[in-house]
Design a protein around this motif. Sequence first.
Motif, PDB file in Angstrom:
ATOM      1  N   ARG A  81       0.808  -1.223   0.000  1.00  0.00           N
ATOM      2  CA  ARG A  81       0.000   0.000   0.000  1.00  0.00           C
ATOM      3  C   ARG A  81       0.838   1.268   0.000  1.00  0.00           C
ATOM      4  N   ARG A 106      -1.326   2.652  -2.789  1.00  0.00           N
ATOM      5  CA  ARG A 106      -2.091   3.871  -2.571  1.00  0.00           C
ATOM      6  C   ARG A 106      -1.207   5.114  -2.540  1.00  0.00           C
ATOM      7  N   SER A 155      -5.372   1.774  -7.406  1.00  0.00           N
ATOM      8  CA  SER A 155      -5.646   2.257  -6.052  1.00  0.00           C
ATOM      9  C   SER A 155      -4.868   3.501  -5.674  1.00  0.00           C
ATOM     10  N   GLU A 192      -3.660   6.896  -4.643  1.00  0.00           N
ATOM     11  CA  GLU A 192      -4.337   8.068  -4.087  1.00  0.00           C
ATOM     12  C   GLU A 192      -3.421   9.275  -3.967  1.00  0.00           C
ATOM     13  N   CYS A 223      -6.540  10.981  -7.783  1.00  0.00           N
ATOM     14  CA  CYS A 223      -5.182  10.874  -7.217  1.00  0.00           C
ATOM     15  C   CYS A 223      -4.601  12.269  -7.012  1.00  0.00           C
TER      16      CYS A 223
END
Length: 240
Positions: free
Chosen positions: A166, A189, A210, A212, A236
């Motif tokens: 992540r 992320r 995913s 961000e 994002c």
Amino acid sequence: MRNDTLDYWKRGLGHVPEEIWGTEGLRTLILAGNRLTSLPGRIGRLDGLRTLDLGHNALTSLPDELGGLSGLDRYLYLHENVLTELPAPLGRLTRLRYLNVGGNRLTELPDSIGDMSALVELRAQHNRLVRLPEGTGRLRALRELWLRGNALEELPGSVARLGELRELELRENAFAAVPGALRGLPLLRRLDLRANRLTALPGWLAELPSLEKLDLRWNPLDPAPRLLDALAGRGCAVLV
């Protein structure tokens, strides 16, 4: 003597206290901030330990017996020492979830680190790493990888297998390109690439499902507006 926690935080002892070896049921041992320069091999006998904190000392090496701590399943803190290498038997800590080796003098990690299959978080920031081992890709449970302040120019292809990753911090390294091994990581992320040598960005960054937050500050970079728009359009946050 029976005690599940012994806390010697910042006592300036200069040695490992003898009472440790006679303590039954020991689960947490905190020896941080004690000017320790060495660790006795019999540390490996404390196989009931779940957490061991050796941070903020002056350790120059670690005994192979450290890999015998079969019960260690929570935290191992080795940060802020003067370690130049990690012993290969450390890979036998297959239940460990958190490892911090930041703030040392490591130029590489042993390939056996990939055997630490339960690792969720690995911190190796502010070392002298010039490469990561291929074994890194075997850390299938890894969610966070912190590598700020090293000398990395690339990541091994095996990183593409880190499907649970992540958070990835690559700040203050020597990347001239975004590592291709990151392409397609399904859960990534946050990607921090501040203060590298990036001059261009690959289009596939917009395909990371995913992502961000992408931090690109302090690179000699002129990113394509279309790519920035594509990233912003899917929510994002991009910092350039």
